[in-house]
Design an enzyme around this catalytic site. Structure first.
Site, PDB file in Angstrom:
ATOM      1  N   ASP A  54       0.888  -1.161   0.000  1.00  0.00           N
ATOM      2  CA  ASP A  54       0.000   0.000   0.000  1.00  0.00           C
ATOM      3  C   ASP A  54       0.925   1.210   0.000  1.00  0.00           C
ATOM      4  O   ASP A  54       1.547   1.520   1.018  1.00  0.00           O
ATOM      5  CB  ASP A  54      -0.894  -0.029   1.247  1.00  0.00           C
ATOM      6  CG  ASP A  54      -1.898   1.119   1.282  1.00  0.00           C
ATOM      7  OD1 ASP A  54      -1.739   2.084   0.502  1.00  0.00           O
ATOM      8  OD2 ASP A  54      -2.834   1.061   2.103  1.00  0.00           O
ATOM      9  N   HIS A  76     -12.340  -2.529   7.915  1.00  0.00           N
ATOM     10  CA  HIS A  76     -12.201  -1.097   7.625  1.00  0.00           C
ATOM     11  C   HIS A  76     -13.213  -0.665   6.576  1.00  0.00           C
ATOM     12  O   HIS A  76     -13.929  -1.485   6.011  1.00  0.00           O
ATOM     13  CB  HIS A  76     -10.766  -0.756   7.205  1.00  0.00           C
ATOM     14  CG  HIS A  76     -10.263  -1.483   5.982  1.00  0.00           C
ATOM     15  ND1 HIS A  76     -10.633  -1.136   4.710  1.00  0.00           N
ATOM     16  CD2 HIS A  76      -9.409  -2.541   5.852  1.00  0.00           C
ATOM     17  CE1 HIS A  76     -10.020  -1.930   3.845  1.00  0.00           C
ATOM     18  NE2 HIS A  76      -9.274  -2.805   4.514  1.00  0.00           N
ATOM     19  N   HIS A 101     -12.099   6.617   1.251  1.00  0.00           N
ATOM     20  CA  HIS A 101     -11.957   7.906   1.932  1.00  0.00           C
ATOM     21  C   HIS A 101     -11.681   8.938   0.851  1.00  0.00           C
ATOM     22  O   HIS A 101     -11.169   8.617  -0.224  1.00  0.00           O
ATOM     23  CB  HIS A 101     -10.820   7.859   2.962  1.00  0.00           C
ATOM     24  CG  HIS A 101      -9.515   7.339   2.428  1.00  0.00           C
ATOM     25  ND1 HIS A 101      -8.647   8.112   1.701  1.00  0.00           N
ATOM     26  CD2 HIS A 101      -8.946   6.096   2.484  1.00  0.00           C
ATOM     27  CE1 HIS A 101      -7.583   7.380   1.358  1.00  0.00           C
ATOM     28  NE2 HIS A 101      -7.747   6.137   1.807  1.00  0.00           N
ATOM     29  N   HIS A 154      -5.792  11.102   3.290  1.00  0.00           N
ATOM     30  CA  HIS A 154      -7.148  11.061   3.870  1.00  0.00           C
ATOM     31  C   HIS A 154      -7.607  12.509   3.816  1.00  0.00           C
ATOM     32  O   HIS A 154      -7.357  13.286   4.723  1.00  0.00           O
ATOM     33  CB  HIS A 154      -7.125  10.538   5.301  1.00  0.00           C
ATOM     34  CG  HIS A 154      -6.840   9.071   5.384  1.00  0.00           C
ATOM     35  ND1 HIS A 154      -6.852   8.368   6.551  1.00  0.00           N
ATOM     36  CD2 HIS A 154      -6.539   8.154   4.425  1.00  0.00           C
ATOM     37  CE1 HIS A 154      -6.560   7.090   6.317  1.00  0.00           C
ATOM     38  NE2 HIS A 154      -6.369   6.938   5.037  1.00  0.00           N
ATOM     39  N   GLU A 173     -11.206   0.512  -1.789  1.00  0.00           N
ATOM     40  CA  GLU A 173     -10.180  -0.369  -1.241  1.00  0.00           C
ATOM     41  C   GLU A 173     -10.695  -1.506  -0.359  1.00  0.00           C
ATOM     42  O   GLU A 173     -10.407  -1.558   0.836  1.00  0.00           O
ATOM     43  CB  GLU A 173      -9.150   0.453  -0.463  1.00  0.00           C
ATOM     44  CG  GLU A 173      -9.707   1.460   0.529  1.00  0.00           C
ATOM     45  CD  GLU A 173      -8.590   2.177   1.288  1.00  0.00           C
ATOM     46  OE1 GLU A 173      -7.730   1.502   1.854  1.00  0.00           O
ATOM     47  OE2 GLU A 173      -8.580   3.423   1.301  1.00  0.00           O
ATOM     48  N   GLU A 210      -6.636  -1.520  -3.974  1.00  0.00           N
ATOM     49  CA  GLU A 210      -7.056  -0.124  -3.787  1.00  0.00           C
ATOM     50  C   GLU A 210      -6.704   0.727  -5.001  1.00  0.00           C
ATOM     51  O   GLU A 210      -5.571   0.703  -5.484  1.00  0.00           O
ATOM     52  CB  GLU A 210      -6.347   0.458  -2.552  1.00  0.00           C
ATOM     53  CG  GLU A 210      -6.599   1.941  -2.353  1.00  0.00           C
ATOM     54  CD  GLU A 210      -5.994   2.484  -1.063  1.00  0.00           C
ATOM     55  OE1 GLU A 210      -4.974   1.932  -0.596  1.00  0.00           O
ATOM     56  OE2 GLU A 210      -6.534   3.467  -0.543  1.00  0.00           O
TER      57      GLU A 210
HETATM   58  N1  GLY Z   1      -2.777   4.252   2.615  1.00  0.00           N
HETATM   59  C1  GLY Z   1      -3.730   4.761   3.492  1.00  0.00           C
HETATM   60  C2  GLY Z   1      -5.058   4.217   3.232  1.00  0.00           C
HETATM   61  O1  GLY Z   1      -5.218   3.363   2.394  1.00  0.00           O
HETATM   62  O2  GLY Z   1      -6.019   4.651   3.790  1.00  0.00           O
HETATM   63 MN    MN Z   2      -6.619   4.485   1.176  1.00  0.00          MN
HETATM   64 MN    MN Z   3      -3.782   2.906   0.896  1.00  0.00          MN
END
Ligand code: GLY
Ligand code: MN
Ligand code: MN
Length: 465
Positions: free
Chosen positions: A267, A361, A365, A372, A412, A435
């Site tokens: 990521d 999760h 976002h 974010h 994601e 993602e």
């Molecule tokens: N890399 C941070 C997220 O995916 O929220």
């Molecule tokens: Mn993210």
């Molecule tokens: Mn991410």
């Protein structure tokens, strides 16, 4: 011709005027010491940069409802410039940045009370800059001390973030172009990491890889690719997670070995021109998915496709999450991650939240200058209504934000399987997330990060090459 920054400042001034007049003040970010004589790499404040395009520390912006803007910045100082580099200085700022006036930041304390005097309202970012409220109080006290001389003190204070968040949520053409570039660079970095993983394993010790392939080797490839394309920083700390480490959601790239037969979850995304990108790919370290890995991978991918399909204008921000969760929950039942006898059908799993054992999760976002990014996740102007939260408690919430062109969200979904009783062993320690970054367009969405393959077959082909 005014610059995008002048246009944005003019939009802020119009909002102040519509709200009855006033003045907005905004500092940039502070420089932060890391350890003795060494600072963390400097990163400007996103709001400040959004309104100025200026990235020097110790700068302040003031915007008045009449449209006048004033900048405070570091003064020219040959001695400091010899050590630390160029400073624009207040003399050059009006022509370079289109502000109406500029002063040395050394004069901030003297000038600010005058700028606040006789203004109806004061706007500044609440709870984001340490000590700012105290500074503001000090300046207002100076204005108040002049009331007997006829000065007026601002009657109300407003959070400037709220106003700027709404502006930043909708990306303009300039921002879209930068985000596309950031997404393209990051996609290239993921491609490079995948190819390197397989190639380094193939070359093995012949190539000096005596300690084996490790997470930091791939992190180095990512950073190399970001930087060689001019990216200033990673947009966030890269996650390169070997095998079971992928089940730790905030794992960082460490030194764990990448072993054939295992997956690697990366990521990572670069920041370019002040804008983030955010990509996750999960791939087999040696370039070939095992059957168990592939089964879960296909479920996560199907969930992502389902979420992308409803990332379009008129849908709510939560719709992609709901679409992804349904696919994931069904997949968990089909694979036996969740027992049908115990958990029932997909609607039961969604109602009970049992899927959260493997998917804990949210699916997206906002993304922009900050990975974010800012922006309200609920629909402005709507009335709160009763909803169940993640723990099943009844809470009052406004309905989720309606997606509109110009918004950027990540998509994601993932599945993370920690060893547990009743969970088929073949899936233990598999962690998968996929993602991409989606720009909402007039008809649907544009994926900004698809320069890196996502289909299992394509990933295998790329890693063979
Ligand atoms: N890399 C941070 C997220 O995916 O929220
Ligand atoms: Mn993210
Ligand atoms: Mn991410």
């Amino acid at each position: 011709m005014s610059t995008i920054y002048q246009k944005r400042r003019a939009a802020v001034a119009r909002t102040l005027k519509a709200a009855g007049g006033g003045v907005a003040l905004l500092p940039t970010a502070p420089e932060l010491p890391r350890n003795r004589d060494s600072d963390f790499p400097y990163r400007h404040d996103s709001y400040f940069y959004y309104l100025t395009g200026f990235d020097e520390p110790q700068s302040w912006l003031v915007i008045e409802a009449n449209g006048r803007s004033t900048l405070f910045c570091r003064p020219k100082d040959l001695e400091r410039e010899i050590w630390d580099g160029f400073r624009m200085g207040p003399k050059a700022a009006p022509a370079a940045l289109g502000v109406d006036a500029a002063f040395s930041v050394d004069l901030l304390g003297d000038k600010m009370p005058t700028l606040l005097e006789n203004q109806n309202a004061l706007w500044f970012p609440f709870a984001t800059h340490k000590g700012l409220e105290t500074q503001v109080d000090g300046w207002l006290a100076k204005v108040r001390a002049r009331i007997r001389l006829g000065a007026q003190c601002p009657q109300s204070q407003h959070d400037l973030c709220k106003l700027l968040d709404e502006m930043r949520l909708f990306k303009d053409a300039h921002e879209m172009a930068i985000l596309r570039r950031a997404g393209k660079i990051s996609a290239g970095a993921h491609v490079r990491a995948m190819q390197t993983s397989a190639a380094m394993l193939r070359a093995g010790a012949k190539d000096g890889l005596k300690g084996g392939l490790r997470e930091y080797h791939l992190e180095a490839e990512l950073l190399h690719e970001f930087r060689r394309h001019g990216s200033q920083f990673p947009a966030y700390t890269s996650i390169v997670a070997a095998g079971a480490n992928a089940c730790v959601l905030h794992y960082r790239a460490g030194n764990a070995p990448l072993l054939p037969g295992e997956l690697c979850l990366i990521d990572a995304g670069c920041e370019w021109g002040g804008y983030a990108s955010d990509i996750t790919r999960t791939f087999p370290v040696d370039g070939k998915f095992t059957p168990a890995q592939r089964v879960l991978y296909e479920i996560v991918l199907e969930a992502q496709y389902a979420a992308v399909k409803v990332t379009r204008p008129g849908k709510r921000f939560t719709d992609p999450h709901d679409a992804a969760t349904r696919v994931l929950a069904q997949g968990m039942l089909d694979t036996g991650l969740l027992s049908k006898a115990k958990h029932g059908k997909v609607d039961d799993v969604l109602a009970s939240g049992a899927y959260r054992q493997f998917y804990m999760h949210r699916t997206g976002h906002w993304m922009g200058m900050d990975v974010h990014d800012c922006g309200d996740y609920t629909e402005p102007g709507s009335k709160p209504r009763e909803e169940k939260d993640a723990q099943g408690q009844t809470v009052m919430r406004k309905p989720s934000r309606i997606l509109r062109p110009g918004m950027v969200t990540t998509v994601e979904p993932g599945i993370y399987v920690r060893p547990a009783k009743g969970v088929p062993k073949e899936f233990w320690n598999i962690g998968i997330r996929i993602e991409d970054d989606a720009l909402v367009t007039a008809k649907g969405c544009e994926l900004l990060t698809r320069g890196v393959p996502v289909e299992a077959d394509e990933i295998e082909a790329l890693m063979r090459g």
